[in-house]
Scaffold this motif. Sequence first.
Motif, PDB file in Angstrom:
ATOM      1  N   HIS A 165       0.889  -1.215  -0.107  1.00  0.00           N
ATOM      2  CA  HIS A 165      -0.047   0.078   0.190  1.00  0.00           C
ATOM      3  C   HIS A 165       0.991   1.024   0.102  1.00  0.00           C
ATOM      4  CE1 HIS A 165      -4.256  -1.433   0.768  1.00  0.00           C
ATOM      5  NE2 HIS A 165      -3.661  -2.426   1.168  1.00  0.00           N
TER       6      HIS A 165
ATOM      7  N   GLU B 232       1.742   1.873  -6.319  1.00  0.00           N
ATOM      8  CA  GLU B 232       1.580   0.945  -5.524  1.00  0.00           C
ATOM      9  C   GLU B 232       2.169  -0.624  -6.318  1.00  0.00           C
ATOM     10  OE1 GLU B 232      -1.700   1.915  -2.397  1.00  0.00           O
ATOM     11  OE2 GLU B 232      -2.350   0.612  -4.059  1.00  0.00           O
TER      12      GLU B 232
ATOM     13  N   LYS C 250      -1.772  -3.310   7.788  1.00  0.00           N
ATOM     14  CA  LYS C 250      -1.146  -3.062   6.586  1.00  0.00           C
ATOM     15  C   LYS C 250       0.564  -3.510   6.787  1.00  0.00           C
ATOM     16  CE  LYS C 250      -3.423  -1.853   4.307  1.00  0.00           C
ATOM     17  NZ  LYS C 250      -4.531  -2.314   5.070  1.00  0.00           N
TER      18      LYS C 250
END
Length: 374
Positions: free
Chosen positions: A50, A134, A323
């Motif tokens: 991310h 990304e 994440k």
Amino acid sequence: MVSRIAIVGGGWYGCHIASSLKALGFHVRLFERHKRLLHEASGNNQFRLHLGFHYPRHHGTRVQSRDGFMRFVERYPLLSREIPENIYAVPRVDSLIDFATYRLIMTSTGIDFREQTEASIPILGAEGQILTGERVLLIDQSRRYFTEVLGDSLVLGHEVTSIVQGADGVTVEGEPYDLLVDATWGQQLDIPLKHFFEPTLLLYYETAQEFPACTFVDGPLCSVYPTEDPTIYTLSSVPHTPLARVGSAAEACRIRDAVDGATVEHKRHLMEEQISRYLPTFRDSFRFIGPQLSIKTKPVGNVDDRSCSVFRDGRIFHVMSGKIDTIFFAMERIVSFLESKNSQNFLSASTPLKEEILTRGVKTGVYRNKVEQS
């Protein structure tokens, strides 16, 4: 002095923290209940590294992802790869946010992107689109990398059954350690944060043609994202990927392991129907090859917070994040504690400052003159 550290959980966080501490000279032991690393959620996700575009409604998550992405690429340059065409699109009708606001949020966060009007494939109903940088994670390569780097620090295929915390350390499986890091997201020890467990089902598809990564934001939407194999993609849906929301890891595992063919076909129908509203060529471009099953741990609340948190209970650290790119935040929190604990060894009960001041005064004549004047 802290020197021996145990880590439970061989996912991205456990592996990164263990390898970082080992490089700093600590004696590290990482326990993983499966016979290989990155076996559960870390190796069963959408393979996305991310940058923050997924989280317009939470500033903290965006900033952690933005900063962590850059550090990840620098620290692990061979564990991810670029995606030639990586699109975020804001649907005109179904998004919770309009494109102008989305674009403004990302610009103010300092994340690089390029606005575009057309993609290499038809995209329906989008108010706006951007191209992002990304990346896709290379899980098998990462697994081999950490296995080699950690070497004899690994204890694979072993489920920890005994953890006892004392005033000066933690005993794990009968062995003494100065600290313990629980990187199992509440599956080993309870997290001091209101949370729930979410068994999930993503779908794997195969394609013979080049296809961009397509993510639709923000809200109950969906995405198609490539994996480490450039011919295989995942299909994910905010409303349809979750199987349940439960209070225990054991119940989440039971639901995940009970998934049958009928459930997969039902989810497949719903998810293909949803993605085809935006990508009309999806069914013609992809062939379904199987499900991906996993378990996520999420904080309770209505905010879209997937940032990293580290909690300390005596000699035990609990790590919580949604994440992979925030592994550096977790490591820094732990290192700051190690530095503070090790610095205490150099503190004495009294300070020699006053004596040093008086000594300097005598040498310079200041103290002697003051005495003579009195």
